[in-house]
Structure formats: structure tokens, C-alpha cells
Design a protein around this motif. Structure first.
Motif, short mmCIF file in Angstrom:
data_model
loop_
_atom_site.label_atom_id
_atom_site.label_comp_id
_atom_site.label_asym_id
_atom_site.label_seq_id
_atom_site.Cartn_x
_atom_site.Cartn_y
_atom_site.Cartn_z
N ASP A 246 -51.06 -10.07 -36.75
CA ASP A 246 -49.70 -9.98 -37.28
C ASP A 246 -48.61 -10.28 -36.26
O ASP A 246 -47.46 -10.49 -36.64
CB ASP A 246 -49.44 -8.61 -37.92
CG ASP A 246 -49.88 -7.45 -37.03
OD1 ASP A 246 -50.08 -7.68 -35.82
OD2 ASP A 246 -50.02 -6.33 -37.54
N LEU A 247 -48.97 -10.32 -34.96
CA LEU A 247 -47.99 -10.62 -33.92
C LEU A 247 -48.58 -11.58 -32.90
O LEU A 247 -49.78 -11.56 -32.65
CB LEU A 247 -47.56 -9.34 -33.21
CG LEU A 247 -46.75 -8.31 -34.00
CD1 LEU A 247 -46.54 -7.06 -33.17
CD2 LEU A 247 -45.43 -8.88 -34.47
N PRO A 248 -47.75 -12.42 -32.28
CA PRO A 248 -48.24 -13.29 -31.21
C PRO A 248 -48.80 -12.47 -30.05
O PRO A 248 -48.39 -11.32 -29.81
CB PRO A 248 -46.98 -14.06 -30.77
CG PRO A 248 -46.04 -13.97 -31.92
CD PRO A 248 -46.32 -12.65 -32.58
N ALA A 249 -49.74 -13.04 -29.33
CA ALA A 249 -50.36 -12.35 -28.20
C ALA A 249 -49.31 -11.91 -27.19
O ALA A 249 -48.42 -12.68 -26.82
CB ALA A 249 -51.39 -13.28 -27.54
N GLY A 250 -49.41 -10.66 -26.77
CA GLY A 250 -48.54 -10.15 -25.74
C GLY A 250 -47.22 -9.58 -26.22
O GLY A 250 -46.51 -8.92 -25.43
N LEU A 251 -46.88 -9.78 -27.49
CA LEU A 251 -45.56 -9.34 -27.95
C LEU A 251 -45.46 -7.82 -28.01
O LEU A 251 -44.40 -7.25 -27.72
CB LEU A 251 -45.23 -9.95 -29.31
CG LEU A 251 -43.81 -9.70 -29.82
CD1 LEU A 251 -42.77 -10.21 -28.83
CD2 LEU A 251 -43.60 -10.35 -31.19
N ARG A 252 -46.56 -7.14 -28.35
CA ARG A 252 -46.52 -5.68 -28.34
C ARG A 252 -46.18 -5.16 -26.94
O ARG A 252 -45.36 -4.25 -26.78
CB ARG A 252 -47.87 -5.10 -28.81
CG ARG A 252 -48.06 -5.05 -30.30
CD ARG A 252 -49.40 -4.41 -30.64
NE ARG A 252 -49.59 -4.25 -32.08
CZ ARG A 252 -50.00 -5.22 -32.89
NH1 ARG A 252 -50.25 -6.43 -32.38
NH2 ARG A 252 -50.14 -5.00 -34.19
N ASP A 253 -46.84 -5.70 -25.92
CA ASP A 253 -46.56 -5.26 -24.55
C ASP A 253 -45.12 -5.56 -24.15
O ASP A 253 -44.47 -4.76 -23.46
CB ASP A 253 -47.52 -5.93 -23.56
CG ASP A 253 -48.92 -5.35 -23.64
OD1 ASP A 253 -49.08 -4.25 -24.22
OD2 ASP A 253 -49.86 -5.99 -23.14
N THR A 254 -44.63 -6.72 -24.59
CA THR A 254 -43.24 -7.05 -24.29
C THR A 254 -42.30 -6.05 -24.94
O THR A 254 -41.33 -5.58 -24.31
CB THR A 254 -42.91 -8.47 -24.79
OG1 THR A 254 -43.79 -9.41 -24.16
CG2 THR A 254 -41.47 -8.83 -24.48
N ALA A 255 -42.59 -5.69 -26.19
CA ALA A 255 -41.75 -4.72 -26.89
C ALA A 255 -41.78 -3.36 -26.20
O ALA A 255 -40.78 -2.64 -26.17
CB ALA A 255 -42.19 -4.59 -28.34
N LEU A 256 -42.91 -3.01 -25.63
CA LEU A 256 -43.05 -1.71 -24.99
C LEU A 256 -42.44 -1.67 -23.59
O LEU A 256 -41.92 -0.62 -23.16
CB LEU A 256 -44.53 -1.32 -24.90
CG LEU A 256 -45.14 -0.73 -26.17
CD1 LEU A 256 -46.65 -0.66 -26.05
CD2 LEU A 256 -44.57 0.66 -26.44
N TYR A 257 -42.47 -2.80 -22.87
CA TYR A 257 -42.11 -2.76 -21.45
C TYR A 257 -41.03 -3.77 -21.05
O TYR A 257 -40.54 -3.72 -19.92
CB TYR A 257 -43.36 -3.01 -20.59
CG TYR A 257 -44.50 -2.08 -20.93
CD1 TYR A 257 -44.40 -0.71 -20.69
CD2 TYR A 257 -45.66 -2.56 -21.52
CE1 TYR A 257 -45.45 0.15 -21.01
CE2 TYR A 257 -46.73 -1.71 -21.83
CZ TYR A 257 -46.61 -0.36 -21.58
OH TYR A 257 -47.64 0.49 -21.90
#
Length: 376
Positions: A246-257
């Protein structure tokens, strides 16, 4: 297993005394349709085998709860005991009270031809067949194994409705008086209006929201209805073996940090969006496909939002203070969320529940309440 008293107790907890569905829930051996399931534990998904633990099987099958029967591409029926699948749930046995609620919204009458979208374990199909007669019920699912397993298990109960392997967002196998879906769609598929008789009624949920939509088909091929005041959440209708990322690779980490293009102070406290069902639903109407997360660590609370277009936001509050907000991308997701919360404060509620619904033959679904309007 001495299941009859358990089914009767389930019927009393899942239905009201005057419901025509109560005696049907009371006589249906739910455990026979859910021999194995997945439990979410702190260590990941854990397989449960009913025959290996009859006491747990009885306690679990006759509680009014949903049971996950498939994670990613791994069916509980076919998994090895040591399996630890990764990914999202992709099929479940829906809690009986919710199945009954969806059928009640369908206003099903004797003699109706019903399409049950989302066979799953076959439990809802079985209830419908007991209510209407097996010749009046068709159930479809995109998963061939689920359809075959449900057909076999229903046959063992003496029930033989029509079961088909179908992607229900495409052509349907017939024309029906009622279409009731226990999967979420967005928008309502064109084929559903084509497969619904004039005067027929459909019941579904909108993917990514807790909105139950009911609508009746008119002579001109459109359907009119409303968003019900009830809430329900179902898995999205699948088109294949599993859901895409559901999201591009790495976007969760970007959102978190990530630092973000804009760093501001938010107007409202941090909130766990997914636990605020109306807020989450409105966010998905305004910014479809947004993924949210929430972390609480002592006095520090963090909410993050991310969208497939690369937009993301993170808000962190310390000791109940207003949050520090980082965000990037074209949508300004925290700004979207704040606008929704401002509307809520100004109007006393969000416009979703009770909104009028118009579904056109070309597949456009329009929600409207007062001066608010959204097109799916």
C-alpha cells in the motif's frame, strides 16, 4: 463437541430476541466451517487447530468475533504448525452479529434471490441458505480454495447453495433481488448495478472506511440510498492472490523519522486515527489510500500518516502539549486532518453518517449531506 448450547448462547449474544436470524444462528455449527485459524500474538501469527484443541475450538468458534483464516497467501487450513506468515489478513470468518446486521440492512424477503459477495468460511452463506432456501442463494469469492472448502463443508451440513469463483468487481453470474457484500469496495462496481434487478437493494461498505452503504435500483439504472448510521469494516475486495503493497518502499520510515519540508505546531492534540472510526473514514474520503499509525511511549504520543503519492506527516506531543508536526508531499496530510477536525468542531459532527448516496450506471458513487459532497 457438544456445540448446541454454545450456538444457542451465540445466537442470544449476536441477535435480538425477535430476530428471524436468531433461530438460524442457534442451529448452525460454526466450528465445522472454521476448523483452523490464525491468532495474532506478540510473536506474529500463530496457527490454531481446532481438532488439536477442542476446548479452545469451542470457546473461539462460538464467540461473537471474527477469526482470521488466511494471512497473505497462506490459508490456515493448509499451513504447517510452525508457519509464521507475513503480511495482512486476506480472509476471515466474520463475526456473526455483523453478518446478521448486513443481511438486516438488505431487507431480505422470502423468495428473494440473494448474491452473497465474499464467501469466506461460508458461515454467512449458510445462514442465508437456511433463511431463504439454498436455491435462492449464490455466493462468490475470488479465492478458489475458499470456494471449494466452503462448498464441501456446506455440503456436509446438507446445504447446497450456488458457489462460484468470481472477482465480484467484474461480471456477476446472474441477476439478483439483493446484493450483500462482506468485502469493501470503492467505488461500487458497475457490474453490481447491472446484476441488480430494478427495485433491488444492495448493501456494502466503502473500502478504507467504516461506512455501510445501502441503495435501491431505480428504473433509470441508477441506485439511490444512504450511508447508514451503523459502522462496519471489511477487508478490501481482492483481485488476485494477495494485496499489493500500500506504500512505496521506505515511506513508512520516512514518515516516522524524516525532517519534512514543513515543521509547524499543530492546532489539535495527537489522536490515534484508526481508533477514531469517523475521523479515519473522513480522512480516507478526503485523501483516499492514506495509511496511518500510532505510537505511545509514556507521555510521548506520535501519529504518522503516509500516502502512496509520497505525502507523509508525523505529529508528536510531549506531556499532553500541542504536537510538533513534520510533513512533506503534495497533499499536506496533517493539514487535511486538521481541516476535518475543524469541520467537526464547527458543525458538531462529520457529514458522513446519514449522507445520501447516488450510484450511477457508469460507476460513480456520490455522497451528499447538506452542503458537503464527495465523489468516489
Amino acid at each position: 463437541m457438544h456445540w448446541e448450547p454454545l450456538a444457542e448462547a451465540l445466537a442470544h449474544s449476536a441477535t435480538h430476541a425477535a430476530s428471524r436470524w436468531r433461530p438460524l444462528v442457534a442451529v448452525l455449527p460454526r466450528h465445522r466451517l472454521i476448523p483452523r485459524w490464525w491468532d495474532r500474538t506478540p510473536y506474529g501469527w500463530q496457527l490454531r487447530d481446532g481438532q488439536a484443541d477442542p476446548s479452545r475450538w469451542a470457546m473461539t468458534a462460538y464467540r461473537d468475533r471474527s477469526l482470521i483464516t488466511r494471512v497473505g497467501a497462506v490459508h490456515a487450513d493448509l499451513a504447517q504448525p510452525e508457519a509464521r506468515p507475513q503480511g495482512k489478513p486476506t480472509s476471515s470468518a466474520t463475526l456473526p452479529s455483523l453478518i446478521v446486521k448486513m443481511f438486516q440492512h438488505g431487507r431480505i424477503a422470502d423468495g428473494d434471490q440473494l448474491l452473497d459477495v465474499g464467501t469466506g468460511s461460508g458461515y454467512g452463506t449458510a445462514l442465508a441458505a437456511l433463511r431463504l432456501g439454498e436455491d435462492h442463494v449464490t455466493s462468490v469469492d475470488v479465492d478458489p480454495y475458499l470456494v471449494d472448502a466452503a462448498r464441501c463443508r456446506l455440503d456436509g451440513l446438507g446445504l447446497r447453495p450456488q458457489l462460484e469463483v468470481v472477482d465480484a468487481t467484474g461480471p456477476l453470474p446472474g441477476v439478483y433481488d439483493r446484493i450483500v457484500a462482506t468485502v469493501g469496495v470503492r467505488p461500487v462496481p458497475v457490474s453490481w448495478l447491472e446484476g441488480l434487478k430494478t427495485g433491488g437493494r444492495l448493501v456494502t461498505t466503502i473500502s478504507g472506511t467504516s461506512l455501510i452503504v445501502t441503495a435501491e435500483k431505480l428504473n433509470d439504472g441508477t441506485a439511490l440510498g444512504q450511508v447508514e448510521w451503523d459502522r462496519a469494516g471489511f477487508m478490501h475486495a481482492r483481485h488476485g492472490d494477495d494485496y499489493a503493497d500500500d506504500l512505496p518502499a521506505g515511506l513508512r520510515d520516512t514518515a516516522l523519522y524524516g525532517e519534512g519540508e514543513a515543521v509547524t505546531t499543530g492546532d489539535y492534540p495527537v489522536v490515534d486515527v484508526q481508533e477514531a472510526w469517523d475521523l479515519a473514514s473522513m480522512l480516507d474520503i478526503e485523501a483516499p489510500g492514506t495509511v496511518t499509525g500510532y505510537i505511545e511511549d509514556g507521555d510521548v504520543r506520535t501519529t504518522w500518516l503516509a500516502h502512496p503519492d509520497g505525502s507523509w506527516a508525523r505529529a508528536t506531543s510531549y506531556s499532553g502539549q500541542l504536537p510538533l508536526v513534520h510533513q512533506s508531499g503534495p497533499q499536506g496530510l496533517w493539514d487535511v486532518l486538521d481541516r476535518i477536525r475543524s469541520y467537526w468542531l464547527q458543525h458538531g459532527e462529520l457529514p458522513l453518517r446519514g449522507a445520501r448516496v447516488r450510484i450511477t450506471p457508469d460507476g460513480q458513487t456520490v455522497l451528499r449531506r447538506g452542503g458537503w459532497r464527495a465523489t468516489l
